[in-house]
Design a protein around this motif. Structure first.
Motif: not given
Length: 252
Positions: A119, A121, A142, A146, A148, A152, A161, A167, A183-184
């Motif tokens: 992951l 940023v 996010v 996933t 992410s 988090l 969040r 995506n 975040v991915t």
């Protein structure tokens, strides 16, 4: 037996033969097809270009299928539906930048890891966020389903969040200022930053993890066949060529 009776008898025999032979023939054809699901919204791993499915995972899965003597039949589905759909027998396998995690491994099996990720940023180039610690108190987007999301929640509880379905939506929210960061997966973050000026990826990664192809728990034979195919394409240079194509580096 009259002529009519002979004709009817022959017809019945033909129907009987079709009913016996046809299922076997269909099964033989199905055995050559590998039904695979993906969420083609995660470049460079999988995405669509001019209506065609492409990307690292797509090329990899096609190469594995070829090594197995099969052809891929693709199913497009949202990421959050990959594991449930696999368990429900909607397809045979799922490849879509899926991290091998203890939670997922409780309900599905994975092949050997085929690529290292993690992951990362993504922020705008002029963002004051310099390290992951700066995320606390910020709006971070996010993709639902996933890792992410839980990462988090568990490690950055002060983050606000912003969960989205795709995506690309994450990147769009950062671009228009409705989120401070996204975040991915590392490949997607770097691919986007390379292709779109005005964005950057933090040097420090949040996690280091590995991607795997998901199969059902009762498909150990399929998992082993995929592992054997992966070893084969690594040995003959096919894997290295795919890595070079999509990441500009040779496989280690």
């Amino acid at each position: 037996m009259t002529k009519l009776q002979k004709v009817l008898s022959a017809a019945c025999l033909s129907i009987a033969m079709v009913s016996v032979i046809a299922p076997g023939t269909a099964a033989a054809q199905d055995a050559q097809v590998l039904n695979v699901a993906t969420d083609a919204t995660f470049p460079p791993m999988e995405f669509t270009d001019k209506g065609q499915r492409t990307g690292f995972d797509i090329d990899l899965m096609n190469a594995l299928a070829k090594a197995m003597g099969k052809q891929v039949q693709w199913t497009d589905i949202d990421f959050k539906g990959l594991i449930p759909g696999l368990i429900a027998h909607r397809f045979d396998a799922a490849i879509s930048g899926i991290y091998i995690t203890p939670e997922r491994s409780q309900v599905v099996d994975f092949t050997q890891p085929y690529f290292a990720g993690g992951l990362s940023v993504l922020v705008k180039a002029d963002s004051p966020i310099k390290t992951p610690a700066d995320l606390n108190g910020k709006k971070v987007t996010v993709q639902v389903g996933t890792k992410s999301v839980n990462f988090l929640r568990d490690n950055y509880p002060q983050v606000q969040r912003v969960e989205v379905e795709k995506n690309q939506e994450m990147f769009d929210l950062v671009g228009i200022g409705r989120a401070d960061a996204a975040v991915t997966g590392k490949p997607a973050a770097y691919q986007f930053a390379r292709s779109r000026p005005g964005f950057r990826v933090l040097d420090k990664e949040l996690t280091t993890e590995e991607y795997g192809i998901a199969v059902r728990k009762d498909e150990g034979q399929l998992r082993d066949q995929m592992n054997a195919a992966l070893a084969k394409i690594k040995a003959d240079g096919t894997y290295a060529a795919i890595v070079q194509k999509w990441f500009g580096t040779t496989a280690k």
